[in-house]
Motif scaffolding. Structure first.
Motif, short mmCIF file in Angstrom:
data_model
loop_
_atom_site.label_atom_id
_atom_site.label_comp_id
_atom_site.label_asym_id
_atom_site.label_seq_id
_atom_site.Cartn_x
_atom_site.Cartn_y
_atom_site.Cartn_z
N THR A 199 19.85 17.01 -2.21
CA THR A 199 19.67 16.19 -3.75
C THR A 199 18.43 16.88 -4.75
N ASP A 200 18.15 16.43 -5.72
CA ASP A 200 16.90 16.67 -6.93
C ASP A 200 15.46 15.50 -6.60
N THR A 201 15.74 15.22 -4.77
CA THR A 201 13.85 14.52 -4.88
C THR A 201 13.32 15.15 -4.40
N PRO A 202 12.16 15.77 -4.88
CA PRO A 202 10.91 16.61 -5.17
C PRO A 202 10.52 16.69 -2.99
N LEU A 203 10.72 18.08 -2.48
CA LEU A 203 10.73 19.06 -1.40
C LEU A 203 9.72 19.42 -1.37
N THR A 204 8.51 19.51 0.06
CA THR A 204 7.95 20.55 -0.07
C THR A 204 8.09 21.21 1.13
N ILE A 205 8.35 22.24 1.48
CA ILE A 205 8.79 23.02 2.66
C ILE A 205 7.75 24.03 3.43
N SER A 206 7.06 23.90 4.11
CA SER A 206 6.34 24.91 4.92
C SER A 206 7.23 25.26 6.67
N ASN A 207 6.55 26.29 7.27
CA ASN A 207 6.77 26.93 8.64
C ASN A 207 6.02 25.57 9.10
N ALA A 208 7.01 24.63 10.26
CA ALA A 208 6.90 24.26 11.82
C ALA A 208 5.29 24.71 11.99
N ASP A 209 5.40 25.97 12.81
CA ASP A 209 3.70 26.85 12.88
C ASP A 209 4.09 27.62 12.13
N LYS A 210 2.28 27.45 11.70
CA LYS A 210 1.91 28.36 10.41
C LYS A 210 2.03 30.01 10.92
N ASN A 211 1.84 30.43 11.59
CA ASN A 211 1.48 31.29 12.53
C ASN A 211 2.95 32.19 13.10
N THR A 212 4.22 31.46 13.29
CA THR A 212 4.89 32.08 13.45
C THR A 212 6.29 32.17 12.72
N GLN A 213 6.38 33.37 12.36
CA GLN A 213 7.78 33.47 12.01
C GLN A 213 9.04 33.08 12.27
N THR A 214 10.15 32.64 11.60
CA THR A 214 11.28 31.65 11.59
C THR A 214 12.17 32.80 10.92
N LYS A 238 0.49 -1.08 0.20
CA LYS A 238 0.36 0.43 -0.44
C LYS A 238 0.91 1.09 -0.24
N THR A 239 0.61 1.93 -0.59
CA THR A 239 1.30 3.54 -0.78
C THR A 239 1.22 3.89 0.51
N GLN A 240 1.74 4.22 1.38
CA GLN A 240 1.31 5.59 2.41
C GLN A 240 1.85 7.07 2.00
N PRO A 241 0.67 7.71 2.74
CA PRO A 241 0.75 9.23 2.27
C PRO A 241 2.37 9.80 2.72
N ALA A 242 1.96 10.74 1.73
CA ALA A 242 3.77 11.12 2.41
C ALA A 242 4.18 12.32 3.55
N HIS A 243 5.27 11.67 4.39
CA HIS A 243 5.11 12.15 6.37
C HIS A 243 6.23 13.26 6.12
N ALA A 244 5.59 14.35 6.65
CA ALA A 244 5.92 16.00 7.18
C ALA A 244 6.98 15.57 8.78
N GLU A 245 8.07 15.88 8.18
CA GLU A 245 9.63 15.93 9.16
C GLU A 245 9.59 17.52 9.77
N THR A 246 9.62 16.87 10.91
CA THR A 246 9.80 18.53 11.16
C THR A 246 11.50 18.66 11.43
N VAL A 247 11.88 19.43 11.25
CA VAL A 247 13.47 19.87 11.16
C VAL A 247 13.74 21.49 11.34
N GLY A 248 13.88 21.65 12.18
CA GLY A 248 14.52 23.00 12.82
C GLY A 248 12.24 23.87 13.24
N GLU A 249 13.02 24.80 12.41
CA GLU A 249 12.00 25.40 12.73
C GLU A 249 10.66 25.33 11.09
N PHE A 250 10.69 23.82 10.58
CA PHE A 250 10.32 24.44 9.15
C PHE A 250 9.74 22.18 9.88
N GLN A 251 8.52 22.29 8.26
CA GLN A 251 8.12 20.77 8.37
C GLN A 251 8.33 20.53 6.14
#
Length: 185
Positions: free
Chosen positions: A72-87, A35-48
């Protein structure tokens, strides 16, 4: 039973057996396939970070403040871990890498030294702005750095339908340096 009836019964029996066998084979393949698992978001510093593997496709360290480095060239999606806080964490693209990064709600204001995103020498950043996302990149006051620094010998291609506000401090450009291309998105 007559011979014609027996032949018809055999044909129907064989057809039902074949249909049952095909159904069993199809169901067993369905249940045995991974079964294909949904992508997992990892918290890294203040990013997801979604996609890739930490310390293979990206790393995080303390380089004058927290720095997420794309390796690497692996596709990554990056967002703030806390959407309401500037990092004050920043994003670097390793030298000589063609990185594929999607920003999905990143809000960076560098307090120490550095740009919000630094496309290092020989690197290319294919930057996608996720649909409906708002992304803000402010370089540091120290050194008057760009929101996105693209030195000579590097390149950035920007696409997607999200929004991007990139601002330099003091005399820094919003997006400054070498080759900058906008996709039609």
């Amino acid at each position: 039973y007559s011979i014609a009836t027996r032949t018809t019964i055999r044909k129907i029996t064989l057809w039902l057996f074949a249909a049952f066998f095909m159904l069993c084979a199809t169901l067993s393949i369905y249940f045995l396939m991974p079964k294909t698992q949904p992508a997992h978001a990892e918290t890294v510093g203040e990013f997801q970070v979604e996609g890739g593997t930490q310390d293979v496709d990206y790393s995080y360290g303390d380089n004058r403040g927290g720095t997420l480095t794309v390796l690497t060239d692996t596709p990554l999606t990056i967002s703030n871990a806390d959407k309401n806080t500037q990092t004050s964490d920043k994003i670097y693209i390793a030298p000589n890498v063609t990185a594929n990064v999607t920003l999905n709600g990143v809000n960076i204001s560098v307090r120490d030294w550095g740009p919000g995103i630094y496309v290092q020498e020989g690197a290319t950043l294919n930057l996608t702005l996720a649909e409906g996302s708002e992304n803000v990149l402010n370089g540091s006051f120290t050194g008057g750095l760009s929101g996105i620094l693209v030195p000579s010998g590097s390149a950035i291609v920007i696409g997607g339908t999200g929004s991007l506000t990139a601002a330099g401090r003091w005399e820094g450009a919003g997006i400054g340096g070498g080759n900058i291309y906008a996709d039609s998105g």
